[in-house]
Design a protein around this motif. Structure first.
Motif, mmCIF file in Angstrom:
data_model
loop_
_atom_site.group_PDB
_atom_site.id
_atom_site.type_symbol
_atom_site.label_atom_id
_atom_site.label_comp_id
_atom_site.label_asym_id
_atom_site.label_seq_id
_atom_site.Cartn_x
_atom_site.Cartn_y
_atom_site.Cartn_z
ATOM 1 N N SER A 51 9.094 -11.289 17.102
ATOM 2 C CA SER A 51 8.926 -11.626 18.511
ATOM 3 C C SER A 51 9.211 -13.095 18.804
ATOM 4 C CB SER A 51 7.500 -11.290 18.968
ATOM 5 O OG SER A 51 6.554 -12.017 18.202
ATOM 6 N N LYS A 52 9.725 -13.812 17.816
ATOM 7 C CA LYS A 52 10.008 -15.236 17.986
ATOM 8 C C LYS A 52 11.505 -15.488 17.885
ATOM 9 C CE LYS A 52 5.544 -16.324 17.837
ATOM 10 N NZ LYS A 52 4.815 -16.929 18.974
ATOM 11 N N SER A 53 11.928 -16.612 18.431
ATOM 12 C CA SER A 53 13.294 -17.062 18.245
ATOM 13 C C SER A 53 13.298 -18.169 17.201
ATOM 14 C CB SER A 53 13.889 -17.568 19.560
ATOM 15 O OG SER A 53 13.121 -18.651 20.066
ATOM 16 N N GLY A 54 14.460 -18.490 16.704
ATOM 17 C CA GLY A 54 14.530 -19.542 15.711
ATOM 18 C C GLY A 54 14.220 -19.048 14.317
ATOM 19 N N THR A 55 14.061 -19.980 13.394
ATOM 20 C CA THR A 55 13.911 -19.623 11.980
ATOM 21 C C THR A 55 12.641 -20.175 11.342
ATOM 22 O OG1 THR A 55 15.164 -21.591 11.297
ATOM 23 C CG2 THR A 55 16.423 -19.563 11.706
ATOM 24 N N ALA A 56 11.784 -20.827 12.115
ATOM 25 C CA ALA A 56 10.620 -21.515 11.538
ATOM 26 C C ALA A 56 9.721 -20.565 10.757
ATOM 27 C CB ALA A 56 9.827 -22.212 12.649
ATOM 28 N N GLU A 57 9.371 -19.431 11.371
ATOM 29 C CA GLU A 57 8.473 -18.477 10.694
ATOM 30 C C GLU A 57 9.098 -17.935 9.413
ATOM 31 O OE1 GLU A 57 7.192 -18.987 14.759
ATOM 32 O OE2 GLU A 57 9.134 -18.317 13.954
ATOM 33 N N LEU A 58 10.378 -17.629 9.467
ATOM 34 C CA LEU A 58 11.047 -17.055 8.300
ATOM 35 C C LEU A 58 11.184 -18.076 7.176
ATOM 36 C CD1 LEU A 58 13.732 -14.967 10.188
ATOM 37 C CD2 LEU A 58 11.830 -14.062 8.831
ATOM 38 N N GLU A 59 11.481 -19.317 7.526
ATOM 39 C CA GLU A 59 11.571 -20.353 6.497
ATOM 40 C C GLU A 59 10.212 -20.587 5.844
ATOM 41 O OE1 GLU A 59 13.288 -23.542 8.673
ATOM 42 O OE2 GLU A 59 15.359 -22.829 8.409
ATOM 43 N N GLU A 60 9.146 -20.537 6.645
ATOM 44 C CA GLU A 60 7.810 -20.685 6.085
ATOM 45 C C GLU A 60 7.451 -19.488 5.214
ATOM 46 O OE1 GLU A 60 3.181 -21.529 7.514
ATOM 47 O OE2 GLU A 60 4.754 -21.308 9.021
ATOM 48 N N ALA A 61 7.896 -18.291 5.632
ATOM 49 C CA ALA A 61 7.641 -17.090 4.833
ATOM 50 C C ALA A 61 8.323 -17.190 3.468
ATOM 51 C CB ALA A 61 8.141 -15.855 5.580
ATOM 52 N N VAL A 62 9.559 -17.674 3.450
ATOM 53 C CA VAL A 62 10.269 -17.854 2.185
ATOM 54 C C VAL A 62 9.478 -18.775 1.263
ATOM 55 C CG1 VAL A 62 12.307 -18.942 1.143
ATOM 56 C CG2 VAL A 62 12.582 -17.329 3.031
ATOM 57 N N GLY A 121 19.102 -14.852 7.343
ATOM 58 C CA GLY A 121 20.554 -14.876 7.438
ATOM 59 C C GLY A 121 21.073 -14.382 8.769
ATOM 60 N N GLU A 122 20.332 -13.476 9.393
ATOM 61 C CA GLU A 122 20.749 -12.942 10.685
ATOM 62 C C GLU A 122 20.616 -13.972 11.807
ATOM 63 O OE1 GLU A 122 18.246 -9.586 11.202
ATOM 64 O OE2 GLU A 122 19.201 -8.395 9.620
ATOM 65 N N ARG A 123 19.815 -15.017 11.581
ATOM 66 C CA ARG A 123 19.514 -15.967 12.661
ATOM 67 C C ARG A 123 20.266 -17.280 12.569
ATOM 68 N NH1 ARG A 123 13.363 -15.173 14.699
ATOM 69 N NH2 ARG A 123 13.404 -12.884 14.696
ATOM 70 N N LYS A 124 20.967 -17.485 11.477
ATOM 71 C CA LYS A 124 21.736 -18.722 11.370
ATOM 72 C C LYS A 124 22.959 -18.441 10.518
ATOM 73 C CE LYS A 124 19.249 -20.650 7.363
ATOM 74 N NZ LYS A 124 18.517 -21.839 6.877
ATOM 75 N N ASP A 125 23.733 -19.471 10.257
ATOM 76 C CA ASP A 125 24.915 -19.311 9.423
ATOM 77 C C ASP A 125 24.458 -18.832 8.052
ATOM 78 O OD1 ASP A 125 27.394 -19.381 8.320
ATOM 79 O OD2 ASP A 125 27.529 -21.555 8.178
ATOM 80 N N GLY A 126 24.482 -17.530 7.854
ATOM 81 C CA GLY A 126 23.680 -16.942 6.798
ATOM 82 C C GLY A 126 24.326 -16.700 5.468
ATOM 83 N N VAL A 127 25.412 -17.377 5.101
ATOM 84 C CA VAL A 127 26.040 -17.112 3.811
ATOM 85 C C VAL A 127 25.047 -17.342 2.680
ATOM 86 C CG1 VAL A 127 27.850 -17.807 2.205
ATOM 87 C CG2 VAL A 127 28.361 -17.621 4.637
ATOM 88 N N ALA A 128 24.421 -18.507 2.661
ATOM 89 C CA ALA A 128 23.474 -18.818 1.587
ATOM 90 C C ALA A 128 22.252 -17.916 1.643
ATOM 91 C CB ALA A 128 23.048 -20.280 1.667
ATOM 92 N N ALA A 129 21.750 -17.646 2.852
ATOM 93 C CA ALA A 129 20.550 -16.808 2.989
ATOM 94 C C ALA A 129 20.830 -15.385 2.527
ATOM 95 C CB ALA A 129 20.067 -16.815 4.433
ATOM 96 N N PHE A 130 21.967 -14.823 2.918
ATOM 97 C CA PHE A 130 22.301 -13.465 2.478
ATOM 98 C C PHE A 130 22.536 -13.417 0.971
ATOM 99 C CE2 PHE A 130 23.618 -12.573 7.001
ATOM 100 C CZ PHE A 130 22.634 -11.623 7.225
ATOM 101 N N ARG A 131 23.135 -14.467 0.425
ATOM 102 C CA ARG A 131 23.304 -14.523 -1.027
ATOM 103 C C ARG A 131 21.947 -14.506 -1.720
ATOM 104 N NH1 ARG A 131 24.633 -20.157 -2.364
ATOM 105 N NH2 ARG A 131 22.371 -20.240 -2.082
ATOM 106 N N ASP A 132 21.022 -15.348 -1.239
ATOM 107 C CA ASP A 132 19.687 -15.403 -1.841
ATOM 108 C C ASP A 132 18.937 -14.092 -1.637
ATOM 109 O OD1 ASP A 132 20.156 -17.973 -2.698
ATOM 110 O OD2 ASP A 132 19.161 -18.912 -0.994
ATOM 111 N N SER A 133 19.193 -13.417 -0.512
ATOM 112 C CA SER A 133 18.576 -12.114 -0.270
ATOM 113 C C SER A 133 19.017 -11.112 -1.330
ATOM 114 C CB SER A 133 18.956 -11.615 1.122
ATOM 115 O OG SER A 133 18.484 -10.291 1.334
ATOM 116 N N VAL A 134 20.309 -11.055 -1.575
ATOM 117 C CA VAL A 134 20.829 -10.123 -2.578
ATOM 118 C C VAL A 134 20.282 -10.453 -3.951
ATOM 119 C CG1 VAL A 134 22.909 -9.298 -3.744
ATOM 120 C CG2 VAL A 134 22.919 -9.615 -1.273
ATOM 121 N N LEU A 135 20.263 -11.728 -4.306
ATOM 122 C CA LEU A 135 19.764 -12.118 -5.627
ATOM 123 C C LEU A 135 18.297 -11.738 -5.806
ATOM 124 C CD1 LEU A 135 21.452 -15.626 -5.958
ATOM 125 C CD2 LEU A 135 22.052 -13.526 -7.187
ATOM 126 N N ALA A 136 17.494 -11.898 -4.757
ATOM 127 C CA ALA A 136 16.077 -11.520 -4.847
ATOM 128 C C ALA A 136 15.938 -10.010 -5.008
ATOM 129 C CB ALA A 136 15.326 -12.000 -3.606
#
Length: 338
Positions: A114-125, A159-174
């Protein structure tokens, strides 16, 4: 190369994907990781704003699927404050500390919807990574894999909320890490869920790498085509065979005859295998003739590059594929009265 598949599966990620797709479908992506926990009623409180224990917050974060945003927000704040308060006790109660870090990550991922931006997701990581400092594979392989899957989901959303190449890569690796313990034999439902999510992150990663690494993107599309073919053949699923063709056609956008002749030929062989399978399974003889004729044409195109001199092994394999398709085509033409 074996006649049932294509050569040149390049990277560890795409080799893993080819095997994973043969066991599960990509059609649906299951819900977030907290849905694994059996739902429990939210703790009764006359006024949530008057206070919440860390235990209550963890239950809301990880075991209450329909918790309102206000409760999730309060749960996240309770866990943040609580973790700061018990920071000094981390050495004495590392397991409890790790559990609350995981709960904080779950609350933040859910709150991010329900939020915009990436703050919550970065904190979750950060919270999930902190939890993994205690939940190692050696200490508790099941919990380690669970948190790895949670981390993969958080990176995927990031990755869906920003330029997600690195985020999607890290998602797959996890996710790949998680699948070291979440196996089809141990837990087929969870294995399917994690594999589906991992495959979607890999697709998104491939999509975003085309501009910066077009050949790697094409290689991923090629491997997806091969994986869809294997899965479609094993499950007799025409839709998967169509998806295989679509992926191969995507690969050809970068693997041109002029630029990458060997990979171009490998894609032609892959498409020939798909068309041959479609023709073999077709009930209508005329439809079978059309599909098998396409297969013959693709195999012949592949042999333009896979000559005995340039690629003797590939030439031998594709020649066998062609001979089989030609035999099937002649039989179906006879049966169709053509």
């Amino acid at each position: 190369m074996p006649s049932h598949q294509n050569p040149r599966l390049s990277s560890a990620l795409t080799r893993w994907l080819a095997a994973a797709l043969a066991a599960t479908s990509l059609i649906c992506v299951s819900g977030p990781a907290y849905a694994r926990v059996a739902p429990k009623p939210a703790p009764a409180r006359e006024d949530p704003a008057k206070g919440m224990t860390m235990k209550d917050a963890a239950i809301i974060a990880m075991a209450t699927p329909n918790a309102p945003e206000t409760d999730l927000s309060l749960a996240a704040q309770t866990l943040r404050v609580g973790l700061k308060e018990i920071k000094g006790m981390r050495a004495q109660s590392p397991q409890l500390w790790a559990m609350f870090e995981q709960a904080l990550g779950a609350a933040l991922v859910r709150l991010s919807v329900s939020k915009s931006g990436t703050a919550e997701l970065e904190e979750a990581v950060s919270a999930y990574r902190a939890a993994l400092e205690y939940w190692t594979r050696k200490r508790n392989p099941e919990r380690w894999a669970e948190v790895q899957a949670d981390l993969g989901a958080a990176f995927g959303k990031l990755g869906e909320r920003k330029d997600g190449v690195a985020a999607f890569r890290d998602s797959v690796l996890a996710y790949v890490e998680a699948l070291k313990e979440i196996t089809r034999e141990k837990n087929p439902v969870e294995y399917g869920r994690v594999t589906n999510n991992a495959a979607n992150s890999l697709l998104a990663f491939a999509d975003r790498t085309r501009e910066t690494a077009p050949l790697k993107w094409a290689q991923t599309q090629f491997n997806l085509g091969d994986a869809y073919f294997v899965f479609g053949k094993r499950t007799v699923d025409p839709a998967k065979l169509q998806q295989s063709l679509a992926a191969f056609n995507e690969a050809l956008k970068e693997f041109s005859h002029e630029r990458e002749p060997m990979m171009w030929a490998a894609v032609q062989n892959g498409m020939g295998l798909v068309y041959r399978e479609m023709g073999d399974k077709a009930i209508d003889h005329r439809e079978a003739v059309t599909r098998l004729a396409d297969a013959v044409a693709d195999f012949r195109r592949a042999l333009e590059v896979f000559t005995p001199e340039a690629a003797p092994h590939d030439h031998e394999t594709v020649a066998k594929n062609l001979a089989q398709a030609e035999g099937q085509l002649a039989l179906r033409r006879k049966m169709a009265g053509m």
